[in-house]
Design a protein around this motif. Structure first.
Motif, PDB file in Angstrom:
ATOM      1  N   ARG A   1      23.287  22.536   3.485  1.00 28.88           N
ATOM      2  CA  ARG A   1      22.319  22.708   4.566  1.00 28.88           C
ATOM      3  C   ARG A   1      22.475  24.108   5.155  1.00 28.88           C
ATOM      4  O   ARG A   1      23.536  24.727   5.032  1.00 28.88           O
ATOM      5  CB  ARG A   1      22.512  21.664   5.673  1.00 28.88           C
ATOM      6  N   THR A   2      21.434  24.567   5.803  1.00 29.12           N
ATOM      7  CA  THR A   2      21.516  25.847   6.508  1.00 29.12           C
ATOM      8  C   THR A   2      21.616  25.657   8.023  1.00 29.12           C
ATOM      9  O   THR A   2      21.784  26.635   8.740  1.00 29.12           O
ATOM     10  CB  THR A   2      20.289  26.713   6.189  1.00 29.12           C
TER      11      THR A   2
ATOM     12  N   PHE B   1      30.824  31.913  16.075  1.00 27.75           N
ATOM     13  CA  PHE B   1      30.537  31.840  14.643  1.00 27.75           C
ATOM     14  C   PHE B   1      29.063  31.495  14.454  1.00 27.75           C
ATOM     15  O   PHE B   1      28.550  30.547  15.059  1.00 27.75           O
ATOM     16  CB  PHE B   1      31.415  30.769  14.000  1.00 27.75           C
ATOM     17  N   THR B   2      28.392  32.267  13.593  1.00 27.00           N
ATOM     18  CA  THR B   2      26.992  32.025  13.267  1.00 27.00           C
ATOM     19  C   THR B   2      26.901  31.528  11.834  1.00 27.00           C
ATOM     20  O   THR B   2      27.349  32.205  10.897  1.00 27.00           O
ATOM     21  CB  THR B   2      26.161  33.302  13.440  1.00 27.00           C
ATOM     22  N   LEU B   3      26.331  30.371  11.660  1.00 22.25           N
ATOM     23  CA  LEU B   3      26.294  29.686  10.374  1.00 22.25           C
ATOM     24  C   LEU B   3      25.244  30.274   9.437  1.00 22.25           C
ATOM     25  O   LEU B   3      24.119  30.553   9.841  1.00 22.25           O
ATOM     26  CB  LEU B   3      25.990  28.199  10.595  1.00 22.25           C
ATOM     27  N   THR B   4      25.640  30.439   8.174  1.00 20.97           N
ATOM     28  CA  THR B   4      24.700  30.767   7.108  1.00 20.97           C
ATOM     29  C   THR B   4      24.435  29.548   6.239  1.00 20.97           C
ATOM     30  O   THR B   4      23.295  29.248   5.884  1.00 20.97           O
ATOM     31  CB  THR B   4      25.242  31.909   6.222  1.00 20.97           C
ATOM     32  N   GLU B   5      25.511  28.813   5.898  1.00 25.40           N
ATOM     33  CA  GLU B   5      25.377  27.648   5.031  1.00 25.40           C
ATOM     34  C   GLU B   5      26.484  26.650   5.341  1.00 25.40           C
ATOM     35  O   GLU B   5      27.616  27.035   5.647  1.00 25.40           O
ATOM     36  CB  GLU B   5      25.434  28.052   3.557  1.00 25.40           C
ATOM     37  N   ALA B   6      26.149  25.354   5.251  1.00 23.12           N
ATOM     38  CA  ALA B   6      27.118  24.276   5.422  1.00 23.12           C
ATOM     39  C   ALA B   6      27.140  23.429   4.164  1.00 23.12           C
ATOM     40  O   ALA B   6      26.099  23.186   3.542  1.00 23.12           O
ATOM     41  CB  ALA B   6      26.759  23.411   6.630  1.00 23.12           C
ATOM     42  N   LEU B   7      28.326  22.963   3.799  1.00 20.85           N
ATOM     43  CA  LEU B   7      28.514  22.149   2.606  1.00 20.85           C
ATOM     44  C   LEU B   7      29.404  20.972   2.979  1.00 20.85           C
ATOM     45  O   LEU B   7      30.558  21.151   3.360  1.00 20.85           O
ATOM     46  CB  LEU B   7      29.166  22.982   1.493  1.00 20.85           C
ATOM     47  N   GLU B   8      28.868  19.750   2.884  1.00 21.34           N
ATOM     48  CA  GLU B   8      29.629  18.544   3.219  1.00 21.34           C
ATOM     49  C   GLU B   8      29.870  17.731   1.953  1.00 21.34           C
ATOM     50  O   GLU B   8      28.926  17.406   1.233  1.00 21.34           O
ATOM     51  CB  GLU B   8      28.887  17.705   4.253  1.00 21.34           C
ATOM     52  N   THR B   9      31.145  17.408   1.693  1.00 17.61           N
ATOM     53  CA  THR B   9      31.512  16.657   0.502  1.00 17.61           C
ATOM     54  C   THR B   9      32.242  15.376   0.906  1.00 17.61           C
ATOM     55  O   THR B   9      33.374  15.436   1.403  1.00 17.61           O
ATOM     56  CB  THR B   9      32.422  17.490  -0.418  1.00 17.61           C
TER      57      THR B   9
ATOM     58  N   ARG C   1      33.263  24.229  20.381  1.00 19.21           N
ATOM     59  CA  ARG C   1      31.973  23.903  20.997  1.00 19.21           C
ATOM     60  C   ARG C   1      30.851  24.217  20.004  1.00 19.21           C
ATOM     61  O   ARG C   1      30.954  25.160  19.226  1.00 19.21           O
ATOM     62  CB  ARG C   1      31.797  24.701  22.293  1.00 19.21           C
ATOM     63  N   VAL C   2      29.784  23.407  20.059  1.00 18.15           N
ATOM     64  CA  VAL C   2      28.668  23.568  19.116  1.00 18.15           C
ATOM     65  C   VAL C   2      27.379  23.687  19.926  1.00 18.15           C
ATOM     66  O   VAL C   2      26.626  22.723  20.072  1.00 18.15           O
ATOM     67  CB  VAL C   2      28.593  22.385  18.133  1.00 18.15           C
ATOM     68  N   PRO C   3      27.106  24.869  20.478  1.00 24.13           N
ATOM     69  CA  PRO C   3      25.945  25.012  21.365  1.00 24.13           C
ATOM     70  C   PRO C   3      24.602  24.909  20.656  1.00 24.13           C
ATOM     71  O   PRO C   3      23.578  24.702  21.329  1.00 24.13           O
ATOM     72  CB  PRO C   3      26.141  26.396  21.986  1.00 24.13           C
ATOM     73  N   SER C   4      24.569  25.058  19.334  1.00 25.16           N
ATOM     74  CA  SER C   4      23.306  24.945  18.611  1.00 25.16           C
ATOM     75  C   SER C   4      23.602  24.526  17.177  1.00 25.16           C
ATOM     76  O   SER C   4      24.760  24.548  16.742  1.00 25.16           O
ATOM     77  CB  SER C   4      22.551  26.280  18.625  1.00 25.16           C
ATOM     78  N   PRO C   5      22.578  24.139  16.396  1.00 28.93           N
ATOM     79  CA  PRO C   5      22.824  23.742  15.005  1.00 28.93           C
ATOM     80  C   PRO C   5      23.312  24.867  14.102  1.00 28.93           C
ATOM     81  O   PRO C   5      23.689  24.609  12.954  1.00 28.93           O
ATOM     82  CB  PRO C   5      21.440  23.244  14.540  1.00 28.93           C
ATOM     83  N   SER C   6      23.335  26.095  14.591  1.00 25.24           N
ATOM     84  CA  SER C   6      23.789  27.212  13.759  1.00 25.24           C
ATOM     85  C   SER C   6      24.869  28.046  14.443  1.00 25.24           C
ATOM     86  O   SER C   6      25.177  29.143  13.984  1.00 25.24           O
ATOM     87  CB  SER C   6      22.605  28.114  13.394  1.00 25.24           C
ATOM     88  N   THR C   7      25.475  27.512  15.508  1.00 27.96           N
ATOM     89  CA  THR C   7      26.449  28.296  16.265  1.00 27.96           C
ATOM     90  C   THR C   7      27.644  27.433  16.666  1.00 27.96           C
ATOM     91  O   THR C   7      27.472  26.302  17.123  1.00 27.96           O
ATOM     92  CB  THR C   7      25.815  28.879  17.540  1.00 27.96           C
ATOM     93  N   LEU C   8      28.840  27.979  16.486  1.00 23.58           N
ATOM     94  CA  LEU C   8      30.076  27.372  16.968  1.00 23.58           C
ATOM     95  C   LEU C   8      30.806  28.389  17.837  1.00 23.58           C
ATOM     96  O   LEU C   8      30.672  29.597  17.637  1.00 23.58           O
ATOM     97  CB  LEU C   8      31.009  26.983  15.812  1.00 23.58           C
TER      98      LEU C   8
ATOM     99  N   THR D   1      36.474  13.226   3.861  1.00 21.32           N
ATOM    100  CA  THR D   1      35.313  14.117   3.835  1.00 21.32           C
ATOM    101  C   THR D   1      35.712  15.510   4.311  1.00 21.32           C
ATOM    102  O   THR D   1      36.559  15.659   5.200  1.00 21.32           O
ATOM    103  CB  THR D   1      34.189  13.552   4.715  1.00 21.32           C
ATOM    104  N   VAL D   2      35.104  16.518   3.714  1.00 16.19           N
ATOM    105  CA  VAL D   2      35.372  17.904   4.099  1.00 16.19           C
ATOM    106  C   VAL D   2      34.048  18.598   4.394  1.00 16.19           C
ATOM    107  O   VAL D   2      33.088  18.467   3.638  1.00 16.19           O
ATOM    108  CB  VAL D   2      36.123  18.657   2.976  1.00 16.19           C
ATOM    109  N   LEU D   3      34.007  19.312   5.514  1.00 17.90           N
ATOM    110  CA  LEU D   3      32.842  20.111   5.902  1.00 17.90           C
ATOM    111  C   LEU D   3      33.226  21.575   5.820  1.00 17.90           C
ATOM    112  O   LEU D   3      34.132  22.028   6.527  1.00 17.90           O
ATOM    113  CB  LEU D   3      32.394  19.746   7.319  1.00 17.90           C
ATOM    114  N   GLN D   4      32.563  22.322   4.940  1.00 17.92           N
ATOM    115  CA  GLN D   4      32.815  23.753   4.754  1.00 17.92           C
ATOM    116  C   GLN D   4      31.627  24.543   5.294  1.00 17.92           C
ATOM    117  O   GLN D   4      30.470  24.204   5.015  1.00 17.92           O
ATOM    118  CB  GLN D   4      33.008  24.080   3.271  1.00 17.92           C
ATOM    119  N   LEU D   5      31.927  25.591   6.046  1.00 20.67           N
ATOM    120  CA  LEU D   5      30.900  26.435   6.631  1.00 20.67           C
ATOM    121  C   LEU D   5      31.152  27.880   6.233  1.00 20.67           C
ATOM    122  O   LEU D   5      32.300  28.320   6.143  1.00 20.67           O
ATOM    123  CB  LEU D   5      30.898  26.334   8.164  1.00 20.67           C
TER     124      LEU D   5
END
Length: 300
Positions: free
Chosen positions: A168-169, A270-278, A208-215, A249-253
């Motif tokens: 996901r992005t 941190f600004t997200l480019t891509e998330a990978l959940e396995t 903290r996760v203020p938005s779907p693309s920011t930590l 489960t592992v969540l990689q960002l």
């Protein structure tokens, strides 16, 4: 007056910039003497007891990731005074699989044992082997147990095979809640000469996760080396790994991270480019945590 002998330093300019800004250059020089290239017998023994290893580096496109390798204790071993060997490699769908299949990939690793609240970091250059990977060490050192949560390992590997990774992005609501409840994550960073993998821990809510693309998280006082923040000063690319200790489960960002300074306080955004959940990426299951007494109360 006799000229002062220059201090041999393991730090690059990024770390030096942060150390100077915080006012800990002399302390960093002292602590930096613990960084060596050799793997001592006590470190070799520690590695052979570990069922997991986190490895950080850049994929062929340049994105930085942290990945988790697992195996029965003994799958990571010191096979020389400056080398570790790993039985097994990341699965083909792991974002670092292609890079680790090539010789000469700069990597950072961290072996963390929640059972004893000990951790060891080894940075160097990897190469593929018939059994997995070998890493020639450039930096080897231990960290104090600050901010490490104590957990026990349930007996036996789980039989489930890893699930299909989902890309996901933007973070889902469930992923945001998972991160907000986390007490541990791993941070991969890079610089011109190498890579590093480190640990971040705190009470749930410390990320903290203020938005779907920011930590965001506050950078707690540590060993004064500022290897991770120094890397981010020189190169903002970063990879984060959040393990689910109870399900595997592992969540990689992957994305970029920048540090803001406010007096003695530091906050990383941190600004997200891509998330990978396995799902079920790890075969190991751990107990609920006993939180570190060093963890600051959230909001302090």
């Amino acid at each position: 007056m006799t000229p002062r002998t220059p201090v041999r330093t393991p730090y690059h300019q990024g770390s030096r910039t942060v150390q100077a800004k915080v006012g800990v250059t002399d302390l960093a020089d002292h602590v930096g003497r613990s960084i060596g290239q050799g793997i001592r017998p006590v470190a070799a023994t520690f590695l052979e007891l570990q069922p997991m290893l986190v490895i950080g580096g850049a994929d062929p496109a340049g994105a930085v990731w942290a990945s988790q390798l697992t195996g029965d204790p003994g799958f990571v071993r010191a096979t020389g005074p400056h080398q570790i060997s790993i039985t097994g490699a990341p699965p083909a769908d792991d974002p670092l699989a292609t890079a680790l299949a090539r010789e000469g990939t700069p990597v950072g690793t961290i072996a963390l044992d929640p059972r004893t609240r000990r951790r060891m970091r080894l940075n160097g250059v990897s190469r593929p082997t018939p059994r997995g990977l070998a890493i020639e060490a450039d930096q080897v050192f231990a960290n104090c147990p600050k901010y490490l949560q104590k957990r026990e390992l349930h007996e036996g590997r789980r039989p489930e095979r890893p699930g299909t990774p989902v890309h996901r992005t933007r973070l889902t609501d469930g992923q945001r809640a998972f991160i907000a409840a986390a007490d541990t994550f791993f941070l991969a960073t890079v610089h011109a000469r190498g890579a590093d993998a480190s640990h971040r821990g705190g009470n749930p809510g410390f990320v903290r996760v203020p938005s779907p693309s920011t930590l965001e998280w506050d950078d707690f006082p540590g060993n004064a080396m500022f290897l991770s923040l120094g890397n981010l000063t020189a190169d903002p690319r970063a990879g984060l790994l959040f393990p689910d200790w109870t399900t595997g489960t592992v969540l990689q960002l992957t994305g970029t991270a920048r540090t803001s300074f406010d007096g003695a306080s530091r906050t990383v955004r941190f600004t997200l480019t891509e998330a990978l959940e396995t799902p079920s990426a790890s075969p190991w299951r751990w107990t609920d945590p006993e939180f570190s007494p060093a963890n600051p109360r959230n909001g302090d």
